[in-house]
Design a protein around this motif. Structure first.
Motif, mmCIF file in Angstrom:
data_model
loop_
_atom_site.group_PDB
_atom_site.id
_atom_site.type_symbol
_atom_site.label_atom_id
_atom_site.label_comp_id
_atom_site.label_asym_id
_atom_site.label_seq_id
_atom_site.Cartn_x
_atom_site.Cartn_y
_atom_site.Cartn_z
ATOM 1 N N THR A 44 11.559 -0.282 3.460
ATOM 2 C CA THR A 44 12.358 -1.410 2.993
ATOM 3 C C THR A 44 11.598 -2.181 1.919
ATOM 4 O OG1 THR A 44 11.436 -2.904 4.656
ATOM 5 C CG2 THR A 44 13.406 -1.647 5.286
ATOM 6 N N VAL A 45 12.271 -3.127 1.295
ATOM 7 C CA VAL A 45 11.625 -3.974 0.288
ATOM 8 C C VAL A 45 10.423 -4.702 0.898
ATOM 9 C CG1 VAL A 45 11.916 -5.964 -1.239
ATOM 10 C CG2 VAL A 45 13.764 -4.288 -1.024
ATOM 11 N N TRP A 46 10.612 -5.243 2.111
ATOM 12 C CA TRP A 46 9.524 -5.963 2.759
ATOM 13 C C TRP A 46 8.352 -5.032 3.070
ATOM 14 C CZ3 TRP A 46 6.156 -9.268 3.551
ATOM 15 C CH2 TRP A 46 5.400 -9.369 4.729
ATOM 16 N N GLU A 47 8.623 -3.833 3.536
ATOM 17 C CA GLU A 47 7.543 -2.893 3.861
ATOM 18 C C GLU A 47 6.762 -2.503 2.609
ATOM 19 O OE1 GLU A 47 9.312 -0.697 7.864
ATOM 20 O OE2 GLU A 47 9.959 -0.011 5.884
ATOM 21 N N ILE A 48 7.449 -2.365 1.480
ATOM 22 C CA ILE A 48 6.762 -2.063 0.223
ATOM 23 C C ILE A 48 5.907 -3.256 -0.210
ATOM 24 C CG2 ILE A 48 7.097 -1.599 -2.242
ATOM 25 C CD1 ILE A 48 9.651 -0.044 -1.415
ATOM 26 N N GLU A 49 6.488 -4.459 -0.106
ATOM 27 C CA GLU A 49 5.721 -5.681 -0.427
ATOM 28 C C GLU A 49 4.482 -5.806 0.455
ATOM 29 O OE1 GLU A 49 6.878 -9.651 -1.628
ATOM 30 O OE2 GLU A 49 8.912 -9.117 -1.040
ATOM 31 N N LYS A 50 4.680 -5.595 1.745
ATOM 32 C CA LYS A 50 3.587 -5.729 2.710
ATOM 33 C C LYS A 50 2.470 -4.735 2.413
ATOM 34 C CE LYS A 50 2.831 -5.539 7.743
ATOM 35 N NZ LYS A 50 3.508 -5.310 9.054
ATOM 36 N N THR A 51 2.860 -3.503 2.106
ATOM 37 C CA THR A 51 1.871 -2.459 1.801
ATOM 38 C C THR A 51 1.073 -2.804 0.546
ATOM 39 O OG1 THR A 51 3.240 -0.738 2.826
ATOM 40 C CG2 THR A 51 1.589 -0.014 1.228
ATOM 41 N N LEU A 52 1.771 -3.168 -0.524
ATOM 42 C CA LEU A 52 1.092 -3.461 -1.788
ATOM 43 C C LEU A 52 0.229 -4.710 -1.698
ATOM 44 C CD1 LEU A 52 3.978 -2.572 -4.270
ATOM 45 C CD2 LEU A 52 1.898 -1.253 -3.824
ATOM 46 N N THR A 53 0.661 -5.682 -0.908
ATOM 47 C CA THR A 53 -0.156 -6.882 -0.698
ATOM 48 C C THR A 53 -1.457 -6.522 0.004
ATOM 49 O OG1 THR A 53 1.805 -8.291 -0.539
ATOM 50 C CG2 THR A 53 -0.227 -9.161 0.401
ATOM 51 N N HIS A 54 -1.374 -5.641 1.010
ATOM 52 C CA HIS A 54 -2.571 -5.206 1.733
ATOM 53 C C HIS A 54 -3.513 -4.425 0.824
ATOM 54 C CE1 HIS A 54 -4.937 -2.808 4.706
ATOM 55 N NE2 HIS A 54 -4.890 -3.943 5.384
ATOM 56 N N VAL A 55 -2.941 -3.570 -0.026
ATOM 57 C CA VAL A 55 -3.758 -2.784 -0.960
ATOM 58 C C VAL A 55 -4.496 -3.706 -1.931
ATOM 59 C CG1 VAL A 55 -3.656 -1.144 -2.892
ATOM 60 C CG2 VAL A 55 -2.363 -0.694 -0.799
ATOM 61 N N ALA A 56 -3.796 -4.715 -2.430
ATOM 62 C CA ALA A 56 -4.389 -5.630 -3.421
ATOM 63 C C ALA A 56 -5.504 -6.485 -2.829
ATOM 64 C CB ALA A 56 -3.312 -6.523 -4.006
ATOM 65 N N ASN A 57 -5.421 -6.757 -1.528
ATOM 66 C CA ASN A 57 -6.383 -7.668 -0.893
ATOM 67 C C ASN A 57 -7.483 -6.965 -0.107
ATOM 68 O OD1 ASN A 57 -5.129 -10.061 -1.808
ATOM 69 N ND2 ASN A 57 -3.576 -9.870 -0.225
ATOM 70 N N ASN A 58 -7.533 -5.634 -0.202
ATOM 71 C CA ASN A 58 -8.570 -4.874 0.494
ATOM 72 C C ASN A 58 -9.147 -3.809 -0.426
ATOM 73 O OD1 ASN A 58 -8.508 -5.706 3.582
ATOM 74 N ND2 ASN A 58 -6.373 -5.649 2.883
#
Length: 549
Positions: A44-58
């Motif tokens: 979903t849109v949220w799952e994509i957002e959540k994934t990319l946010t985690h990638v950017a912050n780790n």
């Protein structure tokens, strides 16, 4: 490093994330299940957002591959994903995109990448925006169908679909304003990732479409090649052995991480829950039905979920994500009221997707704050109502209908007669009263005078960018931004937040079984929704037969 951190590091041991985007990217996971049949769910849109946010912050992922094929999403969803990809890129992670077939939404997302690769025989259809509106008056006259509709608000142009054969001056003015603002934003967003000025991007769009070589010479793409060539580029960037993980697997790991964190927080008391409830589709009475693009927002289903949120002592705030052109005025008002009740107990942040207009905007007024994307279509503060008289159309086929009634207005909404003069006056009076209620609701929720609200109402649709200037919304952002705002409003640290998806009552709808395998049309679902809406005299719905691409 503690045991928890060590375990999480072992979970995320890959260095390459692969994301495939194709077709519709849903806002919510389908709640309708079919026993014994496995249907693969896309992120979903949220799952994509959540994934990319985690990638950017780790520091786990060093490179991201995005494969984009023909998308069926609005520009607001595309922009939400684009911003997150750009955030990943700015964090130092390399992003490569393989673009196979491209229009505005596809290229908008791809433009945030470090490199864009397209195959030799593809076409970059970056040619601007258009709005096509369907008018049925001449067809109705040809088949003896009589539309009887009234509206309040000079820009409430939904009725023109049935009563006119061309755009009114107000309708054209509204669409020209919408497209002008969206076009400007499109150039601005694309320019950010391609290192060009917005004006130069607009000029490039005016000269489209482009073959790959032309696109490359204009700085729109970086390489012409095939899908396997993107892995050659990745190998140049990574000096270690490639350990690839697909987004589906990454999402599962994030869910495991959240569950472990939730268990740990029981003892450490260092985590807080924010609820996320998502609704998409036309707003109708009754239960939510359908799946994918044929979903509706049934007020019974949504209200049950919201009342569970109200009773919960575990949530510190709620984010309500909505994508709807409106529909039933009554159902919209009832959902709005439930959100108001929750707002008295905890912060409620409304997150608007591609569209949250008319009844969709009425719902949003129940929140503490409203967030939208600059590309979101919202507003449409107005009402319309009426019916279609098909008596003469039926006579063409030898069908005659007789009726017996008691009460002067018993036949008022019968589809076999027009409105009498007194009936027409009655429905106009009803609409004026409901329009005034709508204006009052907006004024109170947005803390505006009725005179100021009236200027931004009249049934006019606005972009999110325009709506912010008119103070119809509070801020720009996607779901993650709404969660951050919810945490701020609840006075909790965003780093200590666990997002809980609010579950809606599940409905097993046998009618969807055939449609999952192609034995049905999306138009069947629209007909069903219109049948539900036909039971209501006055509707809060934006001009819905509009296709902006």
């Amino acid at each position: 490093m503690n045991l928890y951190d060590s375990f999480i590091n072992k979970l995320f041991s890959s260095n390459l994330l692969q994301i495939e985007l194709e077709g519709d990217i849903a806002e919510e996971t389908d709640s309708i299940s079919i026993p014994f049949i496995q249907i693969k769910k896309k992120p979903t849109v949220w799952e994509i957002e959540k994934t990319l946010t985690h990638v950017a912050n780790n520091d786990y992922i060093k490179c991201v591959i995005v494969k984009i094929r023909d998308l069926q999403i609005g520009l607001a969803r595309a922009e939400t994903i684009r911003r997150k990809i750009y955030e990943v890129r700015k964090s130092g992670v390399k992003v490569l995109t393989y673009l196979e077939g491209s229009g505005n939404a596809e290229y908008l997302i791809a433009s945030a990448s470090d490199k864009i690769i397209v195959p030799p025989w593809s076409t970059l259809n970056l040619i601007g925006l258009k709005a096509e509106v369907v008018f049925l008056k001449d067809a109705f006259e040809k088949y003896d169908i009589e539309p009887h509709f009234k509206s309040v608000g000079e820009f409430k142009s939904a009725v023109e679909t049935f009563t006119s054969n061309k755009m009114s001056k107000a309708h054209r003015e509204m669409l020209d304003s919408l497209l002008g603002d969206l076009f400007k934003q499109l150039g601005l967003s694309i320019s950010q990732g391609r290192n060009k000025t917005p004006s130069s991007i607009e000029k490039i769009i005016d000269n489209g479409p482009y073959l790959p070589e032309e696109a490359q010479s204009n700085g729109l793409i970086d390489l012409v090649g095939y899908e396997q060539d993107i892995y050659t580029e990745v190998q140049k960037l990574l000096d270690k052995k490639i350990k690839r993980i697909d987004i589906d697997r990454y999402i599962k790991l994030l869910n495991i991480k959240d569950k472990i964190r939730s268990l740990v927080s029981v003892f450490k008391k260092d985590a807080f829950n924010i609820g996320l409830l998502t609704d998409t589709g036309m707003i109708t009475p009754g239960d939510s039905k359908g799946r994918g693009r044929s979903k509706n927002i049934g007020h019974n289903t949504t209200i049950k979920a919201l009342r569970e949120v109200y009773k919960s002592n575990k949530l510190k705030a709620l984010v309500y994500r909505v994508s709807s052109p409106g529909g039933s005025g009554l159902s919209s008002d009832l959902i709005c009221r439930e959100l108001e009740n929750i707002s008295s107990k905890m912060p409620v942040i409304i997150s608007m997707s591609d569209v949250a207009a008319s009844g969709g905007y009425l719902i949003a007024l129940g929140g503490s704050k409203i967030m939208a994307d600059p590309f979101t279509l919202t507003g449409s503060i107005g009402v319309f109502g009426g019916k279609i008289n098909i008596a003469n159309f039926l006579k063409r086929f030898g069908v005659n209908i007789e009726s017996v009634s008691k009460g002067k207005n018993a036949m008022m909404f019968s589809p076999t007669k027009g409105f009498s003069e007194s009936e027409s006056e009655k429905i106009v009076d009803m609409m004026k009263d409901l329009y005034d209620k709508f204006i009052t609701r907006v004024s109170e929720a947005r803390k505006l005078t009725k005179a100021v609200t009236e200027k931004s109402a009249k049934g006019r649709v606005w972009t999110g960018n325009q709506a912010k200037e008119l103070k119809l919304i509070d801020a720009f952002g996607g779901i993650h931004d709404s969660i951050k705002l919810a945490a701020s409003e609840a006075k909790i640290d965003i780093k200590k937040v666990i997002v809980r998806t609010v579950k809606k009552p599940k409905l097993f709808d046998l009618s969807m079984l055939g449609k999952n395998f192609g034995f049905g049309s999306i138009y069947d679902d629209y007909i069903e929704k219109f049948n539900m809406l036909s039971k209501e005299d006055v509707k809060t719905l934006m001009p819905f037969i509009i296709n902006i691409k």
